[in-house]
Design a protein around this motif. Sequence first.
Motif, mmCIF file in Angstrom:
data_model
loop_
_atom_site.group_PDB
_atom_site.id
_atom_site.type_symbol
_atom_site.label_atom_id
_atom_site.label_comp_id
_atom_site.label_asym_id
_atom_site.label_seq_id
_atom_site.Cartn_x
_atom_site.Cartn_y
_atom_site.Cartn_z
ATOM 1 N N ASP A 289 29.562 46.542 42.748
ATOM 2 C CA ASP A 289 28.294 45.852 42.999
ATOM 3 C C ASP A 289 28.368 44.397 42.566
ATOM 4 O O ASP A 289 27.716 43.526 43.162
ATOM 5 N N ARG A 290 29.142 44.101 41.539
ATOM 6 C CA ARG A 290 29.289 42.714 41.098
ATOM 7 C C ARG A 290 29.953 41.874 42.200
ATOM 8 O O ARG A 290 29.530 40.749 42.471
ATOM 9 N N VAL A 291 30.979 42.465 42.832
ATOM 10 C CA VAL A 291 31.629 41.785 43.950
ATOM 11 C C VAL A 291 30.666 41.675 45.129
ATOM 12 O O VAL A 291 30.560 40.621 45.778
ATOM 13 N N ARG A 292 29.953 42.760 45.410
ATOM 14 C CA ARG A 292 29.018 42.775 46.540
ATOM 15 C C ARG A 292 27.938 41.705 46.374
ATOM 16 O O ARG A 292 27.581 41.008 47.339
ATOM 17 N N LEU A 293 27.400 41.574 45.174
ATOM 18 C CA LEU A 293 26.351 40.586 44.937
ATOM 19 C C LEU A 293 26.836 39.177 45.250
ATOM 20 O O LEU A 293 26.112 38.374 45.844
ATOM 21 N N ALA A 294 28.063 38.875 44.845
ATOM 22 C CA ALA A 294 28.613 37.540 45.104
ATOM 23 C C ALA A 294 28.806 37.309 46.595
ATOM 24 O O ALA A 294 28.473 36.245 47.129
ATOM 25 N N ARG A 295 29.316 38.315 47.294
ATOM 26 C CA ARG A 295 29.579 38.156 48.723
ATOM 27 C C ARG A 295 28.289 38.068 49.525
ATOM 28 O O ARG A 295 28.167 37.244 50.438
ATOM 29 N N GLU A 296 27.318 38.918 49.199
ATOM 30 C CA GLU A 296 26.064 38.910 49.951
ATOM 31 C C GLU A 296 25.272 37.631 49.713
ATOM 32 O O GLU A 296 24.525 37.181 50.581
ATOM 33 N N ALA A 297 25.431 37.044 48.527
ATOM 34 C CA ALA A 297 24.759 35.775 48.243
ATOM 35 C C ALA A 297 25.518 34.586 48.819
ATOM 36 O O ALA A 297 25.064 33.453 48.723
ATOM 37 N N ASN A 298 26.707 34.868 49.433
ATOM 38 C CA ASN A 298 27.541 33.806 49.987
ATOM 39 C C ASN A 298 27.936 32.808 48.897
ATOM 40 O O ASN A 298 27.880 31.590 49.079
ATOM 41 N N ALA A 299 28.341 33.343 47.736
ATOM 42 C CA ALA A 299 28.701 32.502 46.596
ATOM 43 C C ALA A 299 29.937 31.670 46.911
ATOM 44 O O ALA A 299 30.820 32.072 47.667
ATOM 45 N N ASP A 300 29.991 30.493 46.306
ATOM 46 C CA ASP A 300 31.142 29.603 46.465
ATOM 47 C C ASP A 300 32.126 29.744 45.313
ATOM 48 O O ASP A 300 33.251 29.248 45.391
ATOM 49 N N LEU A 301 31.704 30.394 44.227
ATOM 50 C CA LEU A 301 32.578 30.599 43.073
ATOM 51 C C LEU A 301 32.023 31.759 42.252
ATOM 52 O O LEU A 301 30.806 31.892 42.079
ATOM 53 N N ALA B 257 34.984 21.580 34.468
ATOM 54 C CA ALA B 257 35.957 22.151 35.396
ATOM 55 C C ALA B 257 35.312 22.479 36.738
ATOM 56 O O ALA B 257 35.914 22.275 37.801
ATOM 57 N N ILE B 258 34.084 22.981 36.687
ATOM 58 C CA ILE B 258 33.364 23.304 37.923
ATOM 59 C C ILE B 258 33.009 22.025 38.686
ATOM 60 O O ILE B 258 33.130 21.964 39.914
ATOM 61 N N ASP B 259 32.605 20.993 37.949
ATOM 62 C CA ASP B 259 32.334 19.700 38.592
ATOM 63 C C ASP B 259 33.580 19.181 39.304
ATOM 64 O O ASP B 259 33.506 18.679 40.444
ATOM 65 N N ALA B 260 34.728 19.285 38.640
ATOM 66 C CA ALA B 260 35.969 18.796 39.243
ATOM 67 C C ALA B 260 36.348 19.625 40.465
ATOM 68 O O ALA B 260 36.799 19.089 41.476
#
Length: 414
Positions: free
Chosen positions: A231-243, A386-389
Amino acid sequence: MPARARLALAIALVLASPLAARAQAPGLTAVAIGADLATGAGGTTKLTLTLSKAVEARAFVMERPDRVVIDLAEVNFQLGPEAGRKREGLVSSFRYGLFAPGRSRIVVDLAQAATVGRIETVTRAKDGAVLLSIEFQRADRDAFRRAAVASDPMPAARKAAAVPEASDTRPLIMVDAGHGGIDPGAIASTGVFEKDIVFGFAQALVSRLESSGRYRVRMTRDRDVFVPLSDRVRLAREANADLFVSIHADSISSAPQVRGATIYTGSERATDAESAKLADRENKADAAAGTETQAGPAQVADILQELTLRETRSFSSGFAKGLRAHLSPVMEMSPKPHREAGFVVLRSPDVPSVLVELGYLSSKRDLDLLQSETWRSEVTGGMAKAIDAFFGNRTTLTRPDALKRSAAIAPVSP
């Protein structure tokens, strides 16, 4: 305050009139103030919870490993730090916590095969406390296996993914606080839980990122609740996460001198045996919570999807290298600070993902730092840089939609 005094105070606060009457009200969560194990006649073992109000209990058994799972309505567990760690009769240990919104769970690790006998609820006349007892009976392997096959546990509640605003083009970052609810993760010698350490850190990282105004930020869990790995992976994919950034803390009780942070990226083949063992241990989190790991992300089925996976892993590795560079000045890093292993939460084919082990709960120095506000501020600051870079190079945001959307969604076993 001694544990016995704390327990006495909890009993007094929960059960004393007029609070006892209010605790019985339908809308209030039951409070557990005691959990006792006792061996009875015929080799039975009984687990008895002392509650502020009655709750329904449903129990079933699971194999590999052998355990009894007890599902309850939401319970506020106010138990001592040693609760569940003592072996008694058929029970080697047990753990408890919030399993899903509105639901709690107790997972009992069995010392030998056993089935569930009587489940009884009685009210103690002297103070109105409710005693919920679950009896375990010794069983042979065949009987236990038949009981496990017959069990039909309710599926875990799935948290709805947050849908990003169509007009908001800022990068979306999914922050994953490891473990949670019934799954405490590693436990320090002081009784501190990994799930609490990493949740506090994840909240601080979210606040730091949101304050910049550059990102949309989501969390896989926003409270002390169990969330299955898939579900942790699913949440990221369904939200179209960039990171996707997963936060953890390790423990090696046999080597308290070992310390430092490690950054992991996903791979079918682990960098070394230690990384493989860690990934295997983390991937068993679902079993520890009394559920089975669900189907994972898509299998790579064609050349386009294979390119997507390669590209995603390249982004993940690039971010990991930048993260290492920004964290090294502000925190101790392990001798091998960037490694690869087959973590379930790093298996998204289209979301760059890293898992950060912040340090070791078995190291007194690391544990002190993990609980330091000053250290947390410095490290979340390094992560933010690091995220900014990472997103400063606009090519990280221009993955073709055809690639990002191309990963098949037909599930496969992890």
